[in-house]
Design a protein around this motif. Structure first.
Motif, PDB file in Angstrom:
ATOM      1  N   ALA A  20       0.856  -1.187   0.000  1.00 37.77           N
ATOM      2  CA  ALA A  20       0.000   0.000   0.000  1.00 37.77           C
ATOM      3  C   ALA A  20       0.892   1.236   0.000  1.00 37.77           C
ATOM      4  O   ALA A  20       1.819   1.350   0.795  1.00 37.77           O
ATOM      5  CB  ALA A  20      -0.905   0.003   1.216  1.00 37.77           C
ATOM      6  N   PHE A  25      -2.237   0.758  -4.672  1.00 37.03           N
ATOM      7  CA  PHE A  25      -1.653  -0.530  -4.316  1.00 37.03           C
ATOM      8  C   PHE A  25      -0.606  -0.855  -5.365  1.00 37.03           C
ATOM      9  O   PHE A  25      -0.869  -0.767  -6.563  1.00 37.03           O
ATOM     10  CB  PHE A  25      -2.695  -1.655  -4.340  1.00 37.03           C
ATOM     11  N   VAL A  58      -6.644   2.852  -4.932  1.00 32.06           N
ATOM     12  CA  VAL A  58      -7.345   2.317  -3.762  1.00 32.06           C
ATOM     13  C   VAL A  58      -8.732   2.964  -3.772  1.00 32.06           C
ATOM     14  O   VAL A  58      -8.856   4.158  -3.506  1.00 32.06           O
ATOM     15  CB  VAL A  58      -6.604   2.645  -2.453  1.00 32.06           C
TER      16      VAL A  58
END
Length: 65
Positions: A20, A25, A58
């Motif tokens: 992350a 990601f 994300v």
């Protein structure tokens, strides 16, 4: 922090890792045509050729997928 994972694609398990990074990601894995096709379907998928990883946004769609 990088997490070692196994992805299921095309009926096979592929070793890889997810990290992350703020709003993305970073996904690393060995070449697999089926998994590559799935990664490209994620929202905001981009290839980073210098560091050799895929990054995806994300967001709720990607978390569900």
């Amino acid at each position: 922090m990088r997490k070692e994972v196994k992805f299921n694609a095309g009926g096979r398990w592929i070793k890889g890792s997810i990290e992350a990074d703020n709003d993305r990601f970073n996904i690393r894995f060995g070449f697999n045509k089926a998994l590559l096709s799935e990664i490209k379907d994620f929202d905001g998928a981009r290839w980073n050729p210098e560091k050799k990883y895929w990054s995806v946004k994300v967001n709720q769609r990607n978390l569900f997928q």
